[in-house]
Design a protein around this motif. Structure first.
Motif, PDB file in Angstrom:
ATOM      1  N   VAL A  99      42.488   9.962  22.398  1.00  9.73           N
ATOM      2  CA  VAL A  99      42.161   8.967  23.430  1.00  9.73           C
ATOM      3  C   VAL A  99      43.468   8.600  24.151  1.00  9.73           C
ATOM      4  O   VAL A  99      44.469   8.299  23.510  1.00  9.73           O
ATOM      5  CB  VAL A  99      41.516   7.709  22.789  1.00  9.73           C
ATOM      6  CG1 VAL A  99      41.362   6.587  23.810  1.00  9.73           C
ATOM      7  CG2 VAL A  99      40.154   8.061  22.192  1.00  9.73           C
ATOM      8  N   GLY A 100      43.449   8.699  25.483  1.00 10.32           N
ATOM      9  CA  GLY A 100      44.643   8.370  26.276  1.00 10.32           C
ATOM     10  C   GLY A 100      45.710   9.456  26.258  1.00 10.32           C
ATOM     11  O   GLY A 100      46.798   9.265  26.780  1.00 10.32           O
ATOM     12  N   ARG A 101      45.389  10.622  25.681  1.00 14.34           N
ATOM     13  CA  ARG A 101      46.368  11.725  25.639  1.00 14.34           C
ATOM     14  C   ARG A 101      45.777  12.958  26.323  1.00 14.34           C
ATOM     15  O   ARG A 101      44.632  12.940  26.748  1.00 14.34           O
ATOM     16  CB  ARG A 101      46.694  12.061  24.178  1.00 14.34           C
ATOM     17  CG  ARG A 101      47.364  10.914  23.443  1.00 14.34           C
ATOM     18  CD  ARG A 101      47.500  11.213  21.961  1.00 14.34           C
ATOM     19  NE  ARG A 101      48.294  12.399  21.713  1.00 14.34           N
ATOM     20  CZ  ARG A 101      48.292  13.073  20.544  1.00 14.34           C
ATOM     21  NH1 ARG A 101      47.528  12.655  19.558  1.00 14.34           N
ATOM     22  NH2 ARG A 101      49.033  14.145  20.384  1.00 14.34           N
ATOM     23  N   ASP A 102      46.570  14.039  26.406  1.00 18.31           N
ATOM     24  CA  ASP A 102      45.985  15.246  26.998  1.00 18.31           C
ATOM     25  C   ASP A 102      45.356  16.121  25.899  1.00 18.31           C
ATOM     26  O   ASP A 102      45.439  15.796  24.719  1.00 18.31           O
ATOM     27  CB  ASP A 102      46.997  15.995  27.882  1.00 18.31           C
ATOM     28  CG  ASP A 102      48.081  16.657  27.061  1.00 18.31           C
ATOM     29  OD1 ASP A 102      47.861  16.917  25.870  1.00 18.31           O
ATOM     30  OD2 ASP A 102      49.165  16.919  27.621  1.00 18.31           O
ATOM     31  N   ASN A 103      44.734  17.220  26.343  1.00 18.01           N
ATOM     32  CA  ASN A 103      43.920  18.019  25.401  1.00 18.01           C
ATOM     33  C   ASN A 103      44.744  19.072  24.653  1.00 18.01           C
ATOM     34  O   ASN A 103      44.410  20.250  24.648  1.00 18.01           O
ATOM     35  CB  ASN A 103      42.749  18.679  26.139  1.00 18.01           C
ATOM     36  CG  ASN A 103      43.213  19.670  27.186  1.00 18.01           C
ATOM     37  OD1 ASN A 103      44.332  19.561  27.694  1.00 18.01           O
ATOM     38  ND2 ASN A 103      42.373  20.622  27.529  1.00 18.01           N
ATOM     39  N   ARG A 104      45.814  18.619  24.012  1.00 19.12           N
ATOM     40  CA  ARG A 104      46.669  19.516  23.243  1.00 19.12           C
ATOM     41  C   ARG A 104      45.946  20.146  22.042  1.00 19.12           C
ATOM     42  O   ARG A 104      46.401  21.116  21.473  1.00 19.12           O
ATOM     43  CB  ARG A 104      47.886  18.732  22.733  1.00 19.12           C
ATOM     44  CG  ARG A 104      49.195  19.430  22.898  1.00 19.12           C
ATOM     45  CD  ARG A 104      50.316  18.430  23.108  1.00 19.12           C
ATOM     46  NE  ARG A 104      50.396  18.039  24.502  1.00 19.12           N
ATOM     47  CZ  ARG A 104      51.251  18.578  25.357  1.00 19.12           C
ATOM     48  NH1 ARG A 104      52.114  19.469  24.953  1.00 19.12           N
ATOM     49  NH2 ARG A 104      51.264  18.191  26.621  1.00 19.12           N
ATOM     50  N   TRP A 105      44.832  19.564  21.652  1.00 16.63           N
ATOM     51  CA  TRP A 105      44.056  20.112  20.533  1.00 16.63           C
ATOM     52  C   TRP A 105      43.414  21.445  20.902  1.00 16.63           C
ATOM     53  O   TRP A 105      43.047  22.232  20.039  1.00 16.63           O
ATOM     54  CB  TRP A 105      42.921  19.140  20.142  1.00 16.63           C
ATOM     55  CG  TRP A 105      42.025  18.812  21.304  1.00 16.63           C
ATOM     56  CD1 TRP A 105      42.201  17.784  22.189  1.00 16.63           C
ATOM     57  CD2 TRP A 105      40.882  19.532  21.751  1.00 16.63           C
ATOM     58  NE1 TRP A 105      41.218  17.820  23.145  1.00 16.63           N
ATOM     59  CE2 TRP A 105      40.395  18.893  22.892  1.00 16.63           C
ATOM     60  CE3 TRP A 105      40.210  20.666  21.278  1.00 16.63           C
ATOM     61  CZ2 TRP A 105      39.273  19.334  23.585  1.00 16.63           C
ATOM     62  CZ3 TRP A 105      39.093  21.113  21.975  1.00 16.63           C
ATOM     63  CH2 TRP A 105      38.632  20.451  23.117  1.00 16.63           C
ATOM     64  N   ASP A 106      43.284  21.702  22.198  1.00 14.39           N
ATOM     65  CA  ASP A 106      42.532  22.850  22.684  1.00 14.39           C
ATOM     66  C   ASP A 106      43.408  24.109  22.635  1.00 14.39           C
ATOM     67  O   ASP A 106      44.522  24.087  23.137  1.00 14.39           O
ATOM     68  CB  ASP A 106      42.092  22.558  24.133  1.00 14.39           C
ATOM     69  CG  ASP A 106      41.086  23.565  24.637  1.00 14.39           C
ATOM     70  OD1 ASP A 106      40.759  24.511  23.895  1.00 14.39           O
ATOM     71  OD2 ASP A 106      40.623  23.407  25.778  1.00 14.39           O
ATOM     72  N   GLY A 107      42.879  25.176  22.064  1.00 16.04           N
ATOM     73  CA  GLY A 107      43.615  26.441  22.038  1.00 16.04           C
ATOM     74  C   GLY A 107      43.538  27.120  23.402  1.00 16.04           C
ATOM     75  O   GLY A 107      43.235  28.298  23.490  1.00 16.04           O
ATOM     76  N   ASN A 108      43.786  26.343  24.434  1.00 15.70           N
ATOM     77  CA  ASN A 108      43.664  26.796  25.819  1.00 15.70           C
ATOM     78  C   ASN A 108      44.676  27.898  26.122  1.00 15.70           C
ATOM     79  O   ASN A 108      45.873  27.668  26.106  1.00 15.70           O
ATOM     80  CB  ASN A 108      43.908  25.579  26.709  1.00 15.70           C
ATOM     81  CG  ASN A 108      43.712  25.880  28.164  1.00 15.70           C
ATOM     82  OD1 ASN A 108      43.769  27.038  28.577  1.00 15.70           O
ATOM     83  ND2 ASN A 108      43.485  24.841  28.944  1.00 15.70           N
ATOM     84  N   LEU A 109      44.154  29.090  26.428  1.00 15.68           N
ATOM     85  CA  LEU A 109      45.048  30.234  26.622  1.00 15.68           C
ATOM     86  C   LEU A 109      45.789  30.169  27.951  1.00 15.68           C
ATOM     87  O   LEU A 109      46.750  30.875  28.164  1.00 15.68           O
ATOM     88  CB  LEU A 109      44.229  31.526  26.568  1.00 15.68           C
ATOM     89  CG  LEU A 109      43.504  31.776  25.242  1.00 15.68           C
ATOM     90  CD1 LEU A 109      42.650  33.022  25.340  1.00 15.68           C
ATOM     91  CD2 LEU A 109      44.519  31.918  24.115  1.00 15.68           C
ATOM     92  N   PHE A 110      45.330  29.310  28.856  1.00 22.62           N
ATOM     93  CA  PHE A 110      45.907  29.335  30.198  1.00 22.62           C
ATOM     94  C   PHE A 110      46.856  28.172  30.444  1.00 22.62           C
ATOM     95  O   PHE A 110      47.357  27.979  31.545  1.00 22.62           O
ATOM     96  CB  PHE A 110      44.791  29.365  31.240  1.00 22.62           C
ATOM     97  CG  PHE A 110      43.806  30.454  30.938  1.00 22.62           C
ATOM     98  CD1 PHE A 110      44.157  31.775  31.126  1.00 22.62           C
ATOM     99  CD2 PHE A 110      42.558  30.163  30.424  1.00 22.62           C
ATOM    100  CE1 PHE A 110      43.267  32.798  30.816  1.00 22.62           C
ATOM    101  CE2 PHE A 110      41.666  31.172  30.106  1.00 22.62           C
ATOM    102  CZ  PHE A 110      42.018  32.496  30.306  1.00 22.62           C
ATOM    103  N   GLY A 111      47.066  27.373  29.419  1.00 20.78           N
ATOM    104  CA  GLY A 111      48.122  26.356  29.482  1.00 20.78           C
ATOM    105  C   GLY A 111      47.806  25.126  30.311  1.00 20.78           C
ATOM    106  O   GLY A 111      48.656  24.280  30.488  1.00 20.78           O
ATOM    107  N   ARG A 112      46.601  25.013  30.865  1.00 18.99           N
ATOM    108  CA  ARG A 112      46.298  23.853  31.695  1.00 18.99           C
ATOM    109  C   ARG A 112      45.966  22.670  30.800  1.00 18.99           C
ATOM    110  O   ARG A 112      45.177  22.783  29.884  1.00 18.99           O
ATOM    111  CB  ARG A 112      45.121  24.191  32.612  1.00 18.99           C
ATOM    112  CG  ARG A 112      44.792  23.104  33.548  1.00 18.99           C
ATOM    113  CD  ARG A 112      44.522  23.609  34.952  1.00 18.99           C
ATOM    114  NE  ARG A 112      44.239  22.438  35.768  1.00 18.99           N
ATOM    115  CZ  ARG A 112      43.000  22.036  36.012  1.00 18.99           C
ATOM    116  NH1 ARG A 112      41.982  22.721  35.576  1.00 18.99           N
ATOM    117  NH2 ARG A 112      42.813  20.952  36.725  1.00 18.99           N
TER     118      ARG A 112
END
Ligand SMILES: [Zn+2]
Length: 282
Positions: A99-112
């Motif tokens: 909450v209040g942070r970015d989605n660093r938990w996501d294994g997002n391959l494109f870095g967004r």
């Protein structure tokens, strides 16, 4: 379509981000597209309510629930005003530690990186009649957690949301849309009355178990026109096609689970080596 005694047909839609900026994934919709969905559904007589309210409305066929997984800030920015204009409420599932942070938990391959709502934004939704459910503490794949960690994810997230927002949290949304019987029974034990899933095999159905509801939702994708969303709710042959698409996407999304799990295991192994190294040095 026939319905078993412990089963109810239920129009529950799943959105993630409502974003004006292009993204490579398929689980986002643009604000314009979202507005078109809401407008066509409203013209067709549907009205949006929270998932808990929907489960209590026996017999009404035109109430539906829009749910927003992960509680992205874009939902606050774009979906919230649009739904308020329509006089609808909805349900949002925050990940408590983000909450209040970015989605660093996501294994997002494109870095967004995308922002999640903060506590004051969630509070505003509560004040406007939205339902807040839990999506866990860390967006971990629950079935692979040991008993203690599983309990923490379920109970800790519920307690934190209730404390911070002064509400009762009754609905849990399983990260990655899946939950084994073990996870379901732990969730009901923790005090949830409904668990929302997003499995490919079924959608638009809620099963009543002794302890609570298991709700299979429809996933809404970037390519969905308003008519496509309406078709899921009104049935017909196209419904079966949507189920197949959801089944395929849901299998592909499981890749996200493997990425996240691999990253956690990798970090654990590295920190193990670091400890051994420090031990050898000390
Ligand atoms: Zn999620």
């Amino acid at each position: 379509m026939t319905t078993a005694p412990n089963e109810r047909q239920l129009g529950v839609l799943t959105y993630h981000t409502v974003e004006p900026h292009f993204d490579l994934g398929i689980t986002w919709v643009t604000p314009r597209q979202f507005r078109q969905h809401v407008e066509l559904l409203a013209q067709s007589g549907f009205r949006g309510v929270g998932i808990g309210e929907l489960l209590h409305l026996e017999g009404e066929t035109k109430a539906i629930a829009l749910t927003f997984d992960d509680a992205y800030q874009s939902v606050y920015e774009w979906a919230f005003p649009c739904l308020s204009e329509a006089g609808w409420t909805a349900t949002v599932f925050p990940i408590v530690e983000y909450v209040g942070r970015d989605n660093r938990w996501d294994g997002n391959l494109f870095g967004r990186r995308l922002a999640h709502m903060d506590w004051s934004e969630l509070r505003e939704l509560v004040d406007s009649g939205w339902e807040i459910g839990s999506h866990g503490l860390t967006h971990s794949y629950l079935d692979w957690l040991d008993a203690n960690r599983l309990r923490r994810e379920l109970r800790g997230s519920k307690a934190a949301l209730e404390d911070r927002l002064g509400i009762e949290v009754r609905t849990f949304c399983a990260p990655y849309g899946r939950a084994s019987p073990r996870v379901l029974s732990e969730a009901f034990e923790a005090g949830y009355r409904a668990v929302c899933l997003l499995q490919g095999g079924s959608a638009g159905v809620a099963h009543r178990l002794d302890a609570g509801w298991v709700v299979q939702r429809w996933a809404i994708y970037r390519l969905d026109s308003a008519r496509g969303v309406l078709a899921r709710l009104t049935g017909g042959r196209r419904r079966r096609a949507w189920l197949w698409i959801q089944r395929i996407v849901s299998a592909a999304n499981f890749g996200g689970v493997l990425v996240q799990c691999g990253r956690e295991k990798g970090l654990a192994i590295l920190s193990g080596f670091a400890k051994i190294g420090r031990g050898a040095a000390g």
